[in-house]
Design an enzyme around this catalytic site. Structure first.
Site, PDB file in Angstrom:
ATOM      1  CG  ASP A  89      -2.119   0.897   1.220  1.00  0.00           C
ATOM      2  OD1 ASP A  89      -2.506   1.121   0.046  1.00  0.00           O
ATOM      3  OD2 ASP A  89      -2.881   0.908   2.255  1.00  0.00           O
ATOM      4  CG  HIS A  90      -0.740   4.444   0.855  1.00  0.00           C
ATOM      5  ND1 HIS A  90      -1.225   5.744   0.081  1.00  0.00           N
ATOM      6  CD2 HIS A  90      -1.912   4.338   1.679  1.00  0.00           C
ATOM      7  CE1 HIS A  90      -2.790   6.085   0.386  1.00  0.00           C
ATOM      8  NE2 HIS A  90      -2.959   5.086   1.271  1.00  0.00           N
ATOM      9  CG  ASP A 111       0.270   7.823  -2.535  1.00  0.00           C
ATOM     10  OD1 ASP A 111       0.052   8.658  -3.397  1.00  0.00           O
ATOM     11  OD2 ASP A 111      -0.014   7.827  -1.285  1.00  0.00           O
ATOM     12  CG  HIS A 186      -6.039   7.905   4.281  1.00  0.00           C
ATOM     13  ND1 HIS A 186      -5.900   8.586   3.359  1.00  0.00           N
ATOM     14  CD2 HIS A 186      -6.097   6.638   3.835  1.00  0.00           C
ATOM     15  CE1 HIS A 186      -5.260   7.821   2.346  1.00  0.00           C
ATOM     16  NE2 HIS A 186      -5.403   6.561   2.597  1.00  0.00           N
ATOM     17  CG  HIS A 214      -6.709   4.471  -0.529  1.00  0.00           C
ATOM     18  ND1 HIS A 214      -5.461   4.260   0.128  1.00  0.00           N
ATOM     19  CD2 HIS A 214      -6.832   4.185  -1.538  1.00  0.00           C
ATOM     20  CE1 HIS A 214      -4.587   3.516  -0.905  1.00  0.00           C
ATOM     21  NE2 HIS A 214      -5.608   3.465  -2.068  1.00  0.00           N
ATOM     22  N   GLY A 215      -9.255   4.970   2.722  1.00  0.00           N
ATOM     23  CA  GLY A 215     -10.195   5.814   3.789  1.00  0.00           C
ATOM     24  C   GLY A 215     -11.319   5.287   3.940  1.00  0.00           C
ATOM     25  CB  THR A 217     -12.242   3.423   8.799  1.00  0.00           C
ATOM     26  OG1 THR A 217     -11.284   2.093   8.460  1.00  0.00           O
ATOM     27  CG2 THR A 217     -12.886   3.417  10.105  1.00  0.00           C
ATOM     28  CG  ASN A 236      -7.189   0.479   0.075  1.00  0.00           C
ATOM     29  OD1 ASN A 236      -7.598  -0.353  -0.510  1.00  0.00           O
ATOM     30  ND2 ASN A 236      -6.205   1.173   0.010  1.00  0.00           N
ATOM     31  CB  THR A 239      -9.173   3.725  11.013  1.00  0.00           C
ATOM     32  OG1 THR A 239      -8.032   4.417  10.135  1.00  0.00           O
ATOM     33  CG2 THR A 239      -9.450   4.161  12.278  1.00  0.00           C
TER      34      THR A 239
END
Ligand code: G3H
Ligand code: ZN
Length: 291
Positions: A89-90, A111, A186, A214-215, A217, A236, A239
Site C-alpha cells: 500500500d502507499h 502513490d 483516511h 481509500h479511507g 473506515t 481500503n 482504522t
C-alpha cells in the site's frame, strides 16, 4: 457462485477485481501489521466465502522488511481456502516497490498523489512498466485522499479527483486500478464521510477504469451499499480494524491488570478484529462469492 481454481489464487484475484466492475460486490483491502491479524482476516474471509486483500503499509514495513512480508503473506495464501491477494500500500519509493514485486506481492500501489500531474503520470508509468514486467498489478492515485489526523505530514495537500485528469491518468499510465478522492478521508474514527457520488459517476464515465477508495473506515454503511453498482472494485480499510483490536485490548488490560501473557491478552481483540472484517466483507456483498 464461482469455484476457486486450485493453485491459481493471484491471477484469479486479478480477474475477480476486473469483473467486479460489472458485479455488485466490492473487495475489501485490510491493512495488516502482523501474522496474527492477517490470519484472523483470512479466517474471517474463509468463514463467509469471500476473497480478500491483505495490505502492507509504511508502518507495517517498519515492523518487518518487505521480503519477510512477502514470504509471510504467501504462506497464508498457500494455506487459504479463498483467494487472498498480497498488496503493498502507499509506496513512493521505487526500490521498495521493486523489492515487493520480487518478494511475491500480487499488487503494489505507487502513490504519486503529492506530485504535480505530469510527474505523477511519468512516475506511475515507470512503476507500471517495472511491475507489469514482473507480473504484478499496479494501483495508483489521482487527486489526493486527505488524512483526518494529519498522518500525511504537515505539507500534505488533499484534493478531490478531477474527472478529466483521471481519464488522462488511466490512459497514459496503464495502471490496473485507480485510487480516487471523492470525499473519502483516511483514518476517520466515525462513519460520516461526505462521499460525492456525482463526482464519482463523472470519474467513472470519463475513465472507464476499476476504482479504489481509500479511507473507507469513514464511509457510512448506507454509502458502502450505494457504491456496490459503481466501478469501485476495492475499498481500503485500516482504522476500523485497528480500533476493534486496540479498544478491546485496552479493556483486556483493565479487566486483568496483572496479566502479561500475550496469547491470553490478544485472544478477544483478535476475535473482535476478525468479526469487524467479516462485517465489512458482508456489507460489501462478498459473502458466498467463493463456494
Ligand atoms: O490505505 C489504507 C486505507 O486507505 C485505510 O484507511 O484507515 O481510514 O480505513 P482507513
Ligand atoms: Zn490509503
Amino acid at each position: 457462485m464461482l469455484t476457486l481454481p486450485k493453485n491459481q489464487f493471484q491471477p484469479f484475484f486479478t480477474d475477480l477485481m476486473v469483473k467486479a466492475v460489472h458485479e455488485e460486490h466490492i473487495f475489501a483491502g485490510f491493512n495488516v501489521f502482523s501474522l496474527d491479524d492477517a490470519y484472523e482476516i483470512v479466517q474471517a474471509a474463509e468463514r463467509i466465502g469471500s476473497p480478500v486483500m491483505l495490505m502492507v503499509n509504511k508502518v507495517a514495513l517498519e515492523l518487518f522488511p518487505v521480503e519477510v512480508w512477502g514470504d509471510a503473506l504467501n504462506l497464508l495464501i498457500k494455506h487459504a481456502k479463498v483467494p487472498v491477494c498480497a498488496h503493498l500500500d502507499h509506496t513512493t519509493d521505487f526500490k521498495v516497490l521493486e523489492r515487493a514485486c520480487k518478494a511475491g506481492f500480487d499488487s503494489v500501489m505507487f502513490d504519486g498523489s503529492q506530485l504535480p500531474l505530469e510527474e505523477n503520470i511519468r512516475k506511475t508509468r515507470m512503476a507500471v512498466e517495472m511491475a507489469h514486467g514482473l507480473g504484478v498489478a499496479v494501483e495508483a492515485e489521482i487527486g489526493a485522499v486527505g488524512y483526518s489526523d494529519g498522518a500525511g505530514g504537515k505539507d500534505y495537500k488533499a484534493a478531490m479527483t478531477d474527472p478529466k485528469e483521471a481519464a488522462r491518468f488511466a490512459r497514459e499510465t496503464g495502471l490496473d486500478w485507480m485510487a480516487v478522492s471523492v470525499g473519502n478521508v483516511h483514518r476517520m474514527e466515525t462513519q460520516d464521510a461526505a462521499i460525492d457520488f456525482k463526482l464519482l459517476a463523472e470519474i467513472e464515465k470519463a475513465s472507464g477504469t476499476p476504482l479504489v477508495l481509500h479511507g473507507s473506515t469513514g464511509i457510512r454503511d448506507a454509502d458502502m451499499k450505494k457504491l456496490l453498482p459503481t466501478h469501485v472494485v476495492k475499498v481500503n480499510i485500516g482504522t476500523a480494524l485497528r480500533m476493534a483490536f486496540g479498544n478491546t485490548l485496552r479493556g483486556e488490560f483493565e479487566k486483568s491488570p496483572k496479566e502479561f501473557d500475550r496469547a491470553k491478552l490478544f485472544k478477544l481483540p483478535l476475535k473482535k478484529l476478525g468479526e469487524e472484517a467479516e462485517k465489512k466483507m458482508t456489507l460489501l456483498g462478498c459473502k458466498g462469492i467463493i463456494s
